[in-house]
Structure formats: structure tokens, C-alpha cells
Scaffold this motif. Structure first.
Motif, mmCIF file in Angstrom:
data_model
loop_
_atom_site.group_PDB
_atom_site.id
_atom_site.type_symbol
_atom_site.label_atom_id
_atom_site.label_comp_id
_atom_site.label_asym_id
_atom_site.label_seq_id
_atom_site.Cartn_x
_atom_site.Cartn_y
_atom_site.Cartn_z
ATOM 1 N N PRO A 56 -21.540 -21.637 44.417
ATOM 2 C CA PRO A 56 -22.017 -22.039 45.745
ATOM 3 C C PRO A 56 -23.548 -22.108 45.825
ATOM 4 O O PRO A 56 -24.234 -21.796 44.858
ATOM 5 C CB PRO A 56 -21.506 -20.900 46.623
ATOM 6 C CG PRO A 56 -21.638 -19.701 45.742
ATOM 7 C CD PRO A 56 -21.374 -20.166 44.332
ATOM 8 N N ILE B 244 -17.440 -22.832 39.038
ATOM 9 C CA ILE B 244 -17.917 -23.731 40.112
ATOM 10 C C ILE B 244 -18.565 -22.813 41.139
ATOM 11 O O ILE B 244 -17.908 -21.881 41.645
ATOM 12 C CB ILE B 244 -16.716 -24.491 40.718
ATOM 13 C CG1 ILE B 244 -16.029 -25.341 39.640
ATOM 14 C CG2 ILE B 244 -17.142 -25.353 41.903
ATOM 15 C CD1 ILE B 244 -14.550 -25.514 39.844
ATOM 16 N N GLN C 26 -13.310 -16.836 44.750
ATOM 17 C CA GLN C 26 -13.886 -15.983 45.788
ATOM 18 C C GLN C 26 -14.269 -16.859 46.971
ATOM 19 O O GLN C 26 -14.924 -17.888 46.794
ATOM 20 C CB GLN C 26 -15.102 -15.253 45.224
ATOM 21 C CG GLN C 26 -14.701 -14.470 43.986
ATOM 22 C CD GLN C 26 -15.739 -13.508 43.494
ATOM 23 O OE1 GLN C 26 -15.640 -13.058 42.375
ATOM 24 N NE2 GLN C 26 -16.714 -13.176 44.315
ATOM 25 N N GLY D 118 -17.211 -19.794 46.747
ATOM 26 C CA GLY D 118 -17.608 -20.714 47.816
ATOM 27 C C GLY D 118 -16.858 -20.381 49.086
ATOM 28 O O GLY D 118 -16.406 -19.245 49.270
ATOM 29 N N PRO E 75 -22.732 -26.313 39.030
ATOM 30 C CA PRO E 75 -23.420 -25.597 40.110
ATOM 31 C C PRO E 75 -23.307 -26.348 41.436
ATOM 32 O O PRO E 75 -22.907 -27.508 41.470
ATOM 33 C CB PRO E 75 -24.870 -25.588 39.634
ATOM 34 C CG PRO E 75 -25.000 -26.801 38.773
ATOM 35 C CD PRO E 75 -23.647 -27.061 38.162
ATOM 36 N N GLY F 217 -14.928 -17.044 51.578
ATOM 37 C CA GLY F 217 -15.879 -16.673 52.623
ATOM 38 C C GLY F 217 -15.662 -15.256 53.126
ATOM 39 O O GLY F 217 -14.878 -14.478 52.575
ATOM 40 N N ALA F 218 -16.369 -14.921 54.204
ATOM 41 C CA ALA F 218 -16.351 -13.542 54.668
ATOM 42 C C ALA F 218 -16.715 -13.468 56.147
ATOM 43 O O ALA F 218 -17.276 -14.417 56.720
ATOM 44 C CB ALA F 218 -17.343 -12.716 53.859
HETATM 45 P P1 NAD Z 1 -18.633 -24.576 49.348
HETATM 46 O O1 NAD Z 1 -17.221 -24.137 49.369
HETATM 47 O O2 NAD Z 1 -19.041 -25.674 50.253
HETATM 48 O O3 NAD Z 1 -19.045 -25.068 47.863
HETATM 49 C C1 NAD Z 1 -18.839 -24.262 46.733
HETATM 50 C C2 NAD Z 1 -18.643 -25.159 45.512
HETATM 51 O O4 NAD Z 1 -17.479 -25.963 45.697
HETATM 52 C C3 NAD Z 1 -19.792 -26.124 45.254
HETATM 53 O O5 NAD Z 1 -20.055 -26.174 43.871
HETATM 54 C C4 NAD Z 1 -19.268 -27.463 45.766
HETATM 55 O O6 NAD Z 1 -19.756 -28.568 45.036
HETATM 56 C C5 NAD Z 1 -17.766 -27.353 45.557
HETATM 57 N N1 NAD Z 1 -16.985 -28.046 46.593
HETATM 58 C C6 NAD Z 1 -17.302 -28.154 47.914
HETATM 59 N N2 NAD Z 1 -16.330 -28.830 48.569
HETATM 60 C C7 NAD Z 1 -15.387 -29.139 47.655
HETATM 61 C C8 NAD Z 1 -14.137 -29.832 47.722
HETATM 62 N N3 NAD Z 1 -13.678 -30.316 48.859
HETATM 63 N N4 NAD Z 1 -13.429 -29.974 46.588
HETATM 64 C C9 NAD Z 1 -13.881 -29.472 45.411
HETATM 65 N N5 NAD Z 1 -15.056 -28.812 45.288
HETATM 66 C C10 NAD Z 1 -15.807 -28.649 46.391
HETATM 67 O O7 NAD Z 1 -19.519 -23.267 49.591
HETATM 68 P P2 NAD Z 1 -21.087 -23.171 49.864
HETATM 69 O O8 NAD Z 1 -21.376 -23.680 51.237
HETATM 70 O O9 NAD Z 1 -21.849 -23.713 48.709
HETATM 71 O O10 NAD Z 1 -21.279 -21.580 49.829
HETATM 72 C C11 NAD Z 1 -21.139 -20.751 50.951
HETATM 73 C C12 NAD Z 1 -19.788 -20.093 50.999
HETATM 74 O O11 NAD Z 1 -19.579 -19.329 49.806
HETATM 75 C C13 NAD Z 1 -19.633 -19.102 52.142
HETATM 76 O O12 NAD Z 1 -18.358 -19.266 52.704
HETATM 77 C C14 NAD Z 1 -19.766 -17.748 51.469
HETATM 78 O O13 NAD Z 1 -19.129 -16.685 52.141
HETATM 79 C C15 NAD Z 1 -19.116 -18.028 50.159
HETATM 80 N N6 NAD Z 1 -19.524 -17.069 49.142
HETATM 81 C C16 NAD Z 1 -18.617 -16.130 48.764
HETATM 82 C C17 NAD Z 1 -18.969 -15.177 47.833
HETATM 83 C C18 NAD Z 1 -17.984 -14.124 47.422
HETATM 84 O O14 NAD Z 1 -18.262 -13.404 46.479
HETATM 85 N N7 NAD Z 1 -16.837 -14.012 48.065
HETATM 86 C C19 NAD Z 1 -20.244 -15.184 47.267
HETATM 87 C C20 NAD Z 1 -21.144 -16.162 47.675
HETATM 88 C C21 NAD Z 1 -20.768 -17.104 48.616
#
Ligand code: NAD
Length: 492
Positions: free
Chosen positions: A151, A149, A250, A228, A177, A252-253
Motif C-alpha cells: 500500500p 502487493i 492484511q 492494503g 508497490p 484496513g482497520a
Molecule cells: P489499496 O487497497 O487501495 O491498495 C493496496 C494495493 O492494492 C496497491 O498496490 C494497489 O495498486 C492495489 N490495488 C488497489 N485496488 C486494487 C484492485 N481493485 N485490484 C487489485 N489491486 C488493487 O490500499 P492503500 O490505499 O494503498 O493503503 C491504505 C490501506 O491499507 C488502509 O486501509 C490501511 O488500513 C491498510 N493498511 C493495512 C495494514 C495492515 O497491516 N493491516 C498496513 C498498512 C496499511
């Protein structure tokens, strides 16, 4: 591929239109134009994908590893051939500039290449004569049906942190995705379709929360890879593991960077500009806090302000553009809210990127590079992930105080230092409470042959993405102890 402008799922080797009545618009953040619509696939469609994967698994698992990697070689060649088309799609749906889109695909392709080493990477271990005439072996066997899953911020690269390793080790793989950037996956799967994987081995299911929950609850899914935000990573980890699955999540940061007074300030400011404002700050390895030590502040802050104000912001396919928009209007409003919060906590806005627009793209989600100075180390802004082009500046008396400030946060994705002193660099490397450390590096992104080692609230699980960790995550060990006495065998 997709028809009528709506995206499709890829299940059992076929492109399928979702039966969902719920679609959400996928919007180009530079133009605010709707590009397509993404189906929020229901649980029944998740079940169909899992069943197709489970059906394909026994034969795929028995396919020799040397044969399993052949479609990955083909996939790699197709990714190179279609790099321009994929990069343009990434730019259009995520907002990042073309060079950044090509860059992320290079990192993705690198993972395909490393996974092609599976015949060596997944070798077991063994000892003869653990007791007289008894041998012991450890094999690695695939898990079965596994899912990822992903981001919005790396639509091409992050699926490839997982997919090649899962397939090469003999699993059947399902990608869900981000619904904000689902067009890139359609292209990746069009190429996977041409690569020669048997039906059901690799599948795509579009959707949002309901789709994710159905994957997390499905009894046949054995492992979940997630990237995410931290709250969702924690949720996915808890739900997946409560359901008895392996999980690597993985999150946030909030990445701090220490600038020592002996650093080469011009180079440092330039690198920091790319780290903090590249991909509009929407990288989990973006520098988000710069901690100057002592007099470093005097030169660094001024140079950094120049770097921020001179960055050319615009549509990522236009010539000479160095930074694109943020992903959505909501994201822009959230970041602006955090900038306001920072000023309430006592910060000065050294460079203000709010209320700016780009000629010809009036409706885009623009937020120009922003720098907050004198950020309160104990305040919310110093600890909250902003995920936008905002750099916070703080100052420390000495390196020990700087390291304390670096470690005083929940996240642990990355920490960096700029210095010309080996002793200071070593002290920092040793003490920094983060899994990815940079020394005179702005974005300490591990190559595909190293694990992507987030710590603390940036990661839930133990085995990370990429390389050996990916191979270990997608396999379970089987230990065999065997005895074959001479007297039991027919003598020849
Ligand atoms: P997000 O958490 O909103 O979404 C990520 C995935 O989770 C998506 O596929 C989305 O459909 C799903 N999702 C969202 N809310 C959900 C819920 N309540 N229940 C189940 N699934 C859900 O993240 P984003 O905004 O797409 O991406 C940005 C974040 O990702 C930032 O916090 C960033 O730091 C993090 N990130 C971390 C890494 C890492 O390697 N640590 C790499 C890239 C991005």
C-alpha cells in the motif's frame, strides 16, 4: 535506474522501461507537484518477471542458506548508508514527516536483520526411533516464485515485511508497490541490485489493478502477500486462493483505545496525539476512536483538544513539522465527507481541521487534526475506516461497556487501553477482539521478531507477516520417514 522521469521495472537483473502506454502521475501531496510517472505494467511484463524468477529459482534454492543471507547483510548496510535519501523520498511521495520516514525505515531494516537469522529460523524438526530403527524429519523448503502487493502508507517498510524472509528462505520474489508511492521501491531495488543477488531472484514490477490481476492469475506464482484496504485484501485473498495459491492479506482497520479514569491523562493525551495524528492518521495502527470511561472524559477531551490544535502541520522536510498532508485530493475529500457524515449522525466537531492551509504550500492536500465528540457508537462513522487525522470520542459507563464497544466492529487490527490498574489491563488484554493489543501504548506495532497479528476484517489468511510467521508462510514442510537397516549396508 529510471530515466526521463518515468519509473522502471527491474526484471532478470536489468532495469527495463515498461512498454505500457498507460502511466499515472506520482504527486507530492504537500506541493501537488508531479514528481514522476508510474507505468501500469501489462500482463506480458508480469509474465516476463515470473519467468525470470522461475528460471532463477532452482539455483537460488540450492544456494546454502548461510550464503543466501550474505546479500541481505550487504543490503542492510546499504539501507543504513542511504537512509537519508530514502527517507527524503518517502516524505516527498507519501507526505509523512522526515522523522516518520526514518522511523519506518528503522522498522524495515529490523526485518532484514531478523531474516538474516534464517539458518536458525528455517530449521526443521526430527525424531530418532519413531519406531525401532526408523527416523522422521521435517524439512522446510521454499515455495518458488512469490509476490507482494503493497500500500501507499509505508513505501519503505511494508515491502520489507516480506522481501527479506522470502529471499532468505530460498524463494524468488516480485514486488508490486503502490502506484501512489513507487519512487521508494526504485531506491530499494537500486540497493538490492548492488547487494549481490543473482539475476531474477528479486524483481520489481510497477503497476495497478491489471498488474495485480496478472500476478494473481499466473500459474507459476505460488504465494501472495498483500497489504492494503479491506475490500481489496478480500478480493486478492479470494482470487489468489481460488487460483490455488497461498495468501496472507492484511486489510484496513478502525482502532479503538480505552481511557480509564485512573490513567495519567497528560501522558495519555500526548501519546494519543501521536497515535491519532502521526502519519496524518494514515497508519493501520492509528488510534481512531477514544473511549473514555466515566469521568475520564472530563479531563481527557480537553487535553486531547489542546494536543490536536497545537500540532504543527506542514511539509515534512521543513523544520519543526509534526504532521504532513493526506495522500491525495480524493482522500482529503473522502475524509471531509466522513466528518460531515459524523455530524449528521449527531457528533460535535470539537476540533475542526477542515478549510486550513499551510503557508507556501497552498495546493497541498491539507487536513489538520480533527476531533469529533459524542460520536454515535451505532453510527457509520464509529465503524468506518477514516484513514486520516480524525479522532472520534465516545464515552462508556464502565470497563465492561468499553470492552463491548471495542469489540463491536468488523476490524481487529489493534485495541489499546490506558490505565494504572493491572487487573483492568489484564481483563482488557484477555477480552479485546484484536490481534495487536497495547497497554499504555498508542501504536502497538509488533517488532520484526513478532508476527503482525491483525484479526477479523483486518486480515485474511492464517500466517501473518514478519518473524516465524514469515518463514512459515514462505516455506512448505516436507516430512521424511526413513529406515536404514544394518543388513542392507555393506559392513565396514
Ligand atoms: P489499496 O487497497 O487501495 O491498495 C493496496 C494495493 O492494492 C496497491 O498496490 C494497489 O495498486 C492495489 N490495488 C488497489 N485496488 C486494487 C484492485 N481493485 N485490484 C487489485 N489491486 C488493487 O490500499 P492503500 O490505499 O494503498 O493503503 C491504505 C490501506 O491499507 C488502509 O486501509 C490501511 O488500513 C491498510 N493498511 C493495512 C495494514 C495492515 O497491516 N493491516 C498496513 C498498512 C496499511
Amino acid at each position: 535506474m529510471s530515466g526521463n522521469g518515468n519509473l522502471m521495472n527491474f526484471v532478470g537483473g536489468q532495469w527495463q522501461r515498461s512498454s505500457s502506454s498507460q502511466y499515472i502521475d506520482l504527486v507530492n501531496p504537500a506541493t501537488a507537484q508531479t514528481l514522476t510517472a508510474v507505468p501500469l505494467s501489462p500482463a506480458a511484463e508480469v509474465d516476463a518477471a515470473v519467468q525470470a524468477a522461475a528460471k532463477a529459482f532452482p539455483d537460488w534454492r540450492m544456494t546454502p542458506v548461510g550464503d543466501r543471507i550474505q546479500p541481505l547483510f550487504k543490503f542492510r548496510a546499504l539501507l543504513e548508508e542511504h537512509l537519508d535519501e530514502i527517507a527524503r523520498t518517502i516524505t516527498n511521495e507519501s507526505g509523512k514527516i522526515y522523522a516518520e520516514s526514518v522511523g519506518e525505515m528503522r522498522r524495515g531494516i529490523e526485518n532484514v536483520e531478523v531474516a538474516c537469522g534464517a539458518p536458525v529460523l528455517m530449521q526443521g524438526i526430527n525424531n530418532e526411533d519413531i519406531a525401532r530403527g526408523i527416523d522422521e524429519h521435517m524439512f522446510r523448503q521454499p515455495l518458488g516464485v512469490v509476490v507482494a502487493i503493497t500500500p501507499f502508507n509505508f513505501p519503505g517498510m511494508i515491502p520489507l515485511w516480506f522481501l527479506p524472509y522470502a529471499l532468505a528462505t530460498g524463494n524468488c520474489f516480485i514486488l508490486k508497490p503502490s502506484e501512489k508511492v513507487s519512487m521508494t521501491s526504485q531506491l530499494l531495488f537500486r540497493l538490492l541490485e548492488q547487494s549481490g543477488f543473482p539475476p531474477g531472484v528479486v524483481q520489481l514490477v510497477n503497476g495497478g489493478k491489471e498488474t495485480v490481476d496478472a500476478l494473481l492469475d499466473h500459474p507459476t506464482v505460488k504465494a501472495v502477500s498483500f497489504v492494503g484496504s479491506t475490500p481489496v485484501a478480500q478480493y486478492v485473498y479470494s482470487r489468489a486462493t481460488a487460483n490455488g495459491k497461498r495468501a496472507q492479506c492484511q486489510g484496513g482497520a478502525k482502532n479503538p483505545v480505552v481511557i480509564m479514569p485512573d490513567a495519567d491523562m497528560e501522558t495519555t493525551a500526548r501519546i494519543m496525539g501521536d497515535s491519532a495524528f502521526g502519519c496524518a492518521g494514515q497508519r493501520c495502527l492509528a488510534a481512531s476512536v477514544a473511549i473514555t470511561v466515566g469521568e475520564a472524559r472530563n479531563t481527557f477531551n480537553e487535553l486531547m483538544a489542546d494536543v490536536a490544535t497545537s500540532r504543527r502541520v506542514g511539509y515534512g522536510l521543513d523544520e519543526g513539522i509534526q504532521m504532513g498532508p493526506v495522500i491525495t485530493q480524493e482522500s482529503k475529500a473522502r475524509i471531509e465527507g466522513l466528518i460531515a457524515k459524523g455530524t449528521q449522525e449527531g457528533a460535535n466537531v470539537l476540533v475542526d481541521g477542515r478549510d486550513r492551509s499551510v503557508n507556501g504550500y497552498d495546493d497541498g492536500y491539507w487536513l489538520f487534526p480533527t476531533i469529533l465528540d459524542n460520536v454515535n457508537p451505532g453510527g457509520e462513522i464509529a465503524k468506518t475506516e477514516i484513514f486520516g487525522p480524525v479522532l472520534s470520542l465516545m464515552n462508556a459507563k464502565n470497563v465492561d461497556e468499553a470492552i463491548e464497544m471495542v469489540n463491536n466492529r468488523a476490524f481487529g487490527n489493534m485495541a489499546c487501553i490506558f490505565t494504572t490498574s493491572g487487573a483492568v489491563a489484564r481483563k482488557f488484554r484477555y477480552a479485546a477482539d484484536a490481534g495487536n493489543v497495547g497497554i499504555n501504548i498508542g501504536v502497538a506495532a509488533p517488532m520484526a521478531y513478532f508476527p503482525f497479528s491483525g484479526w477479523n476484517a483486518s486480515f485474511f489468511g492464517d500466517l501473518h507477516a514478519q518473524a516465524h510467521h514469515g518463514v512459515e508462510f514462505y516455506t512448505q514442510t516436507k516430512v521424511v520417514v526413513e529406515r536404514w537397516p544394518q543388513e542392507w549396508s555393506r559392513q565396514f
